[in-house]
Design a protein around this motif. Structure first.
Motif, PDB file in Angstrom:
ATOM      1  N   TYR A   1       2.268  -4.821   1.782  1.00  0.00           N
ATOM      2  CA  TYR A   1       1.886  -3.556   2.403  1.00  0.00           C
ATOM      3  C   TYR A   1       2.179  -2.359   1.515  1.00  0.00           C
ATOM      4  O   TYR A   1       2.158  -1.219   1.965  1.00  0.00           O
ATOM      5  N   GLY A   2       2.453  -2.604   0.236  1.00  0.00           N
ATOM      6  CA  GLY A   2       2.667  -1.503  -0.689  1.00  0.00           C
ATOM      7  C   GLY A   2       1.360  -0.894  -1.140  1.00  0.00           C
ATOM      8  O   GLY A   2       0.269  -1.347  -0.787  1.00  0.00           O
ATOM      9  N   LEU A   3       1.460   0.161  -1.935  1.00  0.00           N
ATOM     10  CA  LEU A   3       0.280   0.861  -2.422  1.00  0.00           C
ATOM     11  C   LEU A   3      -0.363   0.166  -3.610  1.00  0.00           C
ATOM     12  O   LEU A   3      -1.506   0.459  -3.952  1.00  0.00           O
ATOM     13  N   CYS A   4       0.401  -0.696  -4.275  1.00  0.00           N
ATOM     14  CA  CYS A   4      -0.101  -1.427  -5.442  1.00  0.00           C
ATOM     15  C   CYS A   4      -0.675  -0.464  -6.478  1.00  0.00           C
ATOM     16  O   CYS A   4      -1.847  -0.559  -6.871  1.00  0.00           O
ATOM     17  N   ASN A   5       0.148   0.482  -6.877  1.00  0.00           N
ATOM     18  CA  ASN A   5      -0.286   1.408  -7.911  1.00  0.00           C
ATOM     19  C   ASN A   5       0.600   1.241  -9.132  1.00  0.00           C
ATOM     20  O   ASN A   5       1.268   0.208  -9.282  1.00  0.00           O
ATOM     21  N   LEU A   6       0.636   2.225 -10.014  1.00  0.00           N
ATOM     22  CA  LEU A   6       1.417   2.121 -11.241  1.00  0.00           C
ATOM     23  C   LEU A   6       2.720   2.903 -11.162  1.00  0.00           C
ATOM     24  O   LEU A   6       3.256   3.344 -12.178  1.00  0.00           O
TER      25      LEU A   6
END
Length: 125
Positions: A102-107
């Protein structure tokens, strides 16, 4: 907890290529948001590329068009293919994973709570 182990770093001349590997255990890579980060001496750790659970990839502007992130679900390995390397790519490279789903999966570094020990990449001019 995801255990991550990087390999494939080394020394290469400018213009050369390397492929980094990150072997994962504890989770199947296809279920993970995963990323590569790097940290050069005296600099902050920065995101290089990330790949989500659907295989969608995003890259930092500095590596876009030169680096490719991918997963091998059969081997449970994350890869980073690095081409056209420059001395500015010299850094310790780390793989990271977020198994939460459920994270944003960004950098952003704060998105990841599982990290490998790193592999050194040195590019000479």
């Amino acid at each position: 907890q995801v255990h991550l182990a990087e390999s494939g770093g080394g020394s290469v001349q400018a213009g050369g290529s390397l492929r980094l590997s990150c072997a994962a255990s504890g989770y199947t890579v296809s279920t993970l948001c995963m990323a590569w980060f790097r940290q050069a001496p005296g600099k902050k750790r920065e995101g290089v590329a990330r790949i989500d659970r659907n295989g969608g990839a995003r890259y930092a502007d500095s590596v876009s068009g030169r680096f490719t992130i991918s997963k091998d679900s059969a081997q449970n390995i994350l890869y980073l293919q690095m081409n056209s390397l420059t001395p500015e790519d010299t850094a310790m490279y780390y793989c990271a994973a977020d198994p939460s789903g459920y994270g944003l999966c960004n950098l952003s570094i704060t998105e990841y709570n599982n990290w490998g020990q790193g592999t050194q990449v040195t590019v000479s001019s």
